[in-house]
Write a protein that holds these residues in place. Structure first.
Motif: not given
Length: 395
Positions: A230-237, A285-289, A296-300
Motif C-alpha cells: 500500500s505504501e509502494q503504490i502511493a510512492l511519489q517522485w 517511464f513516469t518521472f516526467m509525468n 509506479f503506474h500500471n503498464p497496461h
C-alpha cells in the motif's frame, strides 16, 4: 366462512379482540403477550387483527419489533404502563452521533468499514430500538446466531459496536456497556513465508523475460526496499532523494483511498542498491509525468495504481505458478526483504526502522530468523575458539 372463521392467535371477546404473540419485550427472555384491541369482533375486524398479528410476528422474527411499535399498536396495555420511562435514544440515533465523531478522528477507509459493518449487522436489526433496552443476553444470542466461524471476522464485526457503546456510555445514553461481556476471539497470526534468495532471483528473471520493464522495477523495489504494498503504490517522485539514495514513506493507498502510513508516522528509508537501481530505471517511464507524480503506474494503462490488486493478479500469482513456487500473498516480498537483511547479519533495530515496525513487533514477527542466525554466529565463535586451542596443542 362467517363469524366462525378461525384466526391463529386472534380471539374474539364481547366488545374487543385479543391478539396473542411471543416476544421478548425488548429485553432478554421471551414471553407470551395477549393484548387487547378496542374493536368489535366483527369478521372484517378479526381479519384486520390477524393481519396485524402476522406483521408483528414478521417484525419479531427479523428483530425489528420495538417497544415503540408495541406502544403504537397497544397504547392501553397494562404491560406497557409498567415499563420504565425510555430515554428516546434509539440505536440508530446513537450510531449517527458516534459516526459524526468518528469521521473526524478515523482514517477514511476505517470509517467506511465501520459504517458498513454497523449497517449490515446491527443497525438493520435494532434501528428503532431504544439502545438502553438492548440487553447482553440479547446481544449474545444475536452474535451466536450469525454463525461467524472466522475469529478475525468476528472481532472485526464487534470492533465498531464496542466503540459505539463506549460513546454511548460517555454520552450517558446507556448505563451498561453490554459489549464488555463479549470476549474477542483469539486470532492465529500467519507466520512470515518469505521466498529464498534463489526464488527471488528466479521470480525477477521470469518477470524480466515475460513482462514490460516497469513490472520488473516494481517487484525489484518490492523485494529490496521492504515497503508495504500500500505504501509502494502511493510512492511519489518528490519523496525520492537520488543524491542520498533515500525515500520518504509518508502515505499509503488502501481500498482506493490515499491515507497516512499504517503506523501514522513518516519514515525515511535507505534505498538498497538493487532498489535504487530499479528506481533509477523507472524514471524513464513516469518521472516526467507531471500530472501524476507517482513512481509506479500500471503498464497496461499507464495510470497510477488505485489498489494493490493489479500487481498480484497480472504478475505475481501467474509468475509463482509458472515457476512452481508455492503461492503467497503480496506481503511476502516485504517478509523476504526482512529475512534477507537478517541473513546478511544486519542490525535488527536498523531493519525494523527501515520497515516501519517497532523493535518489539519486529522481534516478535522475525524472532525465528533473528534467533536462528544469532545462534549460528554464537556457535561459530565457540568453534573458532576450540579450533585455535586445537592448533596450539598440535604445535
Amino acid at each position: 366462512m362467517g363469524r366462525n372463521e378461525q384466526f391463529e392467535g386472534v380471539y374474539a371477546r364481547e366488545a374487543s379482540i385479543l391478539v396473542s404473540f411471543q416476544w421478548n419485550g425488548g429485553e432478554g427472555s421471551s414471553r407470551r403477550f395477549r393484548e387487547r384491541i378496542a374493536l368489535l369482533p366483527t369478521l372484517p375486524n378479526l381479519r384486520a387483527a390477524a393481519r396485524l398479528r402476522d406483521d408483528i410476528q414478521a417484525a419479531i422474527r427479523l428483530g425489528r419489533f420495538t417497544v415503540e411499535d408495541f406502544a403504537k399498536h397497544f397504547p392501553d396495555s397494562k404491560w406497557l404502563k409498567q415499563q420504565p420511562a425510555r430515554t428516546g435514544d434509539t440505536f440508530k440515533d446513537v450510531r449517527q452521533s458516534w459516526l459524526r465523531h468518528a469521521e473526524m478522528t478515523l482514517q477514511a477507509t476505517t470509517y467506511r468499514e465501520y459504517q458498513r459493518t454497523l449497517d449490515r449487522y446491527f443497525t438493520s436489526v435494532w434501528e428503532d430500538r431504544d439502545i438502553a433496552s438492548i440487553t447482553f443476553d440479547e446481544l449474545s444470542e444475536y452474535l451466536a446466531g450469525l454463525g461467524i466461524k472466522s475469529p478475525k471476522t468476528f472481532n472485526n464485526v464487534l470492533t465498531p459496536l464496542r466503540r459505539l457503546y463506549a460513546h454511548a456510555i460517555l454520552t450517558k445514553k446507556v448505563t451498561e456497556d453490554i459489549t464488555e461481556g463479549v470476549d474477542s476471539r483469539k486470532v492465529q497470526q500467519a507466520a512470515p513465508d518469505p521466498l529464498s534468495l534463489d526464488e527471488i532471483e528466479a521470480v525477477l528473471d521470469h518477470i524480466a523475460k515475460k513482462y514490460p520493464e516497469p513490472w520488473l522495477n516494481y517487484f525489484e523495489v518490492a523485494f529490496f526496499a521492504g515497503m508495504r504494498p500500500s505504501e509502494q503504490i502511493a510512492l511519489q517522485w518528490k519523496s525520492i532523494d537520488f543524491r542520498s539514495h533515500k525515500a520518504r514513506i509518508e502515505a499509503a493507498r488502501v481500498r482506493s483511498v490515499d491515507k497516512g502510513t499504517k503506523t501514522h508516522k513518516v519514515r525515511d528509508i535507505d534505498l538498497q542498491t538493487r532498489a535504487f537501481e530499479a528506481m533509477t530505471r523507472q524514471k524513464k517511464f513516469t518521472f516526467m509525468n507531471a500530472s501524476s507524480g507517482y513512481v509506479f503506474h500500471n503498464p497496461h494503462n499507464d495510470q497510477r495504481f488505485f489498489n494493490t490488486d493489479p500487481p498480484l493478479s497480472i504478475v505475481w500469482h501467474p509468475t509463482l505458478k509458472a515457476l512452481g513456487i508455492r503461492d503467497r500473498d503480496a506481503r511476502q516480498t516485504r517478509h523476504s526483504f526482512a529475512t534477507m537483511c537478517l541473513h546478511a547479519g544486519m542490525n535488527p533495530a536498523y531493519v525494523a526502522r527501515q520497515m516501519g515496525n517497532s523493535p518489539r513487533m519486529f522481534f516478535d514477527v522475525y524472532s525465528r530468523w533473528i534467533d536462528g542466525d544469532a545462534s549460528q554466529r554464537e556457535k561459530a565463535k565457540l568453534d573458532a575458539l576450540l579450533s585455535q586451542a586445537s592448533k596450539k596443542q598440535a604445535l
